[in-house]
Every structure is written in structure tokens, then in C-alpha cells.
Design an enzyme around this catalytic site. Sequence first.
Site, mmCIF file in Angstrom:
data_model
loop_
_atom_site.group_PDB
_atom_site.id
_atom_site.type_symbol
_atom_site.label_atom_id
_atom_site.label_comp_id
_atom_site.label_asym_id
_atom_site.label_seq_id
_atom_site.Cartn_x
_atom_site.Cartn_y
_atom_site.Cartn_z
ATOM 1 C CD GLU A 1 133.101 87.346 51.247
ATOM 2 O OE1 GLU A 1 132.884 87.198 52.466
ATOM 3 O OE2 GLU A 1 133.606 88.368 50.768
ATOM 4 C CD GLU B 1 112.650 98.342 50.597
ATOM 5 O OE1 GLU B 1 112.129 98.910 51.566
ATOM 6 O OE2 GLU B 1 113.869 98.337 50.367
#
Length: 272
Positions: free
Chosen positions: A82, A113
Site C-alpha cells: 500500500e 514457516e
Amino acid sequence: MKNSILATEQPSKYDNLERMGTRELLVGINQEDQAVPLIVEKAIPIIQRFVDSTVSRMEKGGRLFYIGAGTSGRLGVLDASECPPTYGVSDDWVIGLIAGGDIALRKAVENAEDDAEQAWKDLKQYNINAMDTLLGIAASGTTPYVIGGLKNARKNGIVTGCIVCNDDSPLAEQADFPIELVVGPEFVTGSTRMKAGTAQKLVLNMISTTVMIKLGRVKGNKMVDMQLSNTKLTKRGVKMLVEELMIDEQRAKRLLAKHKSVRKIIELYRKE
């Protein structure tokens, strides 16, 4: 860590959720959420130090990296993505990486992960260096992907920070700036996309917004460098010009169509 059971994994204060009515569920979730901003407030001093360190390095050409897995990784990628449209910066100023790669933004990637070396491999593809800053995001503070990334970064002289939701975590041990947001048990036990995710999102908002303001990407209170990529943003740009320069809307539209930049128009207008 202080407790054998992570705060993020402790049993919910609520039980028999499946027997609750809709309003009771919504009120319970909302009540839990209300505590989050107060917990974030307590972390402002360490957030401030992290931001000031990041800004000083970015002023010299450094970048800000986020790494995380699952919800934490998605929040980092979201925040980074953004920055270019909001502040008109290059997409390599703030870079978000998620365990498992971009496919993990939509679908869970099994065991991604758990690889303690993969984050550093991912970061090296961007030629991360000692001018940059790395922020690890992990609600538990125990995610190998994130811990390994910070550990390798510190070995290479890179400043590190983290956002975690447990005290004294292995991840915090690898961070120069550990931001610890202990929000406690989730409404649904262990569902850290809820309060923990909200706390992480709030802090990421604070970090990226403050960094961009300090780097001069806001004028007054307006996003003068935003990308005019759709009708809504173009209308916002016109409104900014009308208010800032006290000109009529039609002139503002013509200027924006010609120069494509609110900041550029304001600077040119002030020189006249």
C-alpha cells in the site's frame, strides 16, 4: 519464555461458543478487541525508536523489509504493497515477504514457516544489506522462518525489529527493537488472526505512515504524492488542489490532467 503456555495459545475466556447467539458472539469479540489499542499504546516508546532508526537509514538509501508467515506475513505484504499507491514511492522502498512466497497470500503453504534458513534466502534475492532494516512479524514469536531471518540479518550487520504477541520470545531475542504486544487469549483459542492480527496491523499502520511522513511524503495532512490510478484518487487530487490553492474545480482538473501530480502542481503554483 516466562510461561510454558504462550499467551497467544491460552484458552479463551469464553466457552461453548457454538451455543451462543449471534449478538452474544459479536459483543464478546468486540469486547476483546477493545483492549488492543491500549496495549499498542504502551509499546509506543519502542515503536518510536524503531521508526527513528528506520528513517535515518532510509534517508541514506536504505529500505524497510517485513518478513512473516501466515496472517503475520500477509499483514506485512499488505502494508508494504500500500505504500507505493498511497505515497508515490518506488515499490522497493518497503518490501514484504511471506513464507511460502506469493502463493501463500491466498493458500497455506505446508511447512513453509518451519524452514529457518528460507527467509534469508528470500531476502538475499533483494540484495539486502547493512543499510536496510528488517522487521519480523510473528504473533507467537516462535516461527522458525522469521527467527532465522532476523538471526542471519544481525550476523550481517542489519538492524532488526519485531512485532510479537508474547513476552520474552525467541524472536524478540534476535531483535534490536522488540515490539511486544501481549493481547492475551483469543476469543477463539489460538486464532491469532483476531486480536494479535489486529494489534500487528495497528502497529504496521503506525510504522509505515510515520516513516513516510518523516521522509516527506505528506504535505499538511494530505497524500500529495499518491498515484492517480483511478477515478476516486483523481477526484481526491482535484479536491486537494481546490483546497490548497483556492482555485476552481475545472482548473484543478486541467492542471492534474497536464502534470499528473498534486505535489508538482502545488510547487509550480507557489513559484508563480
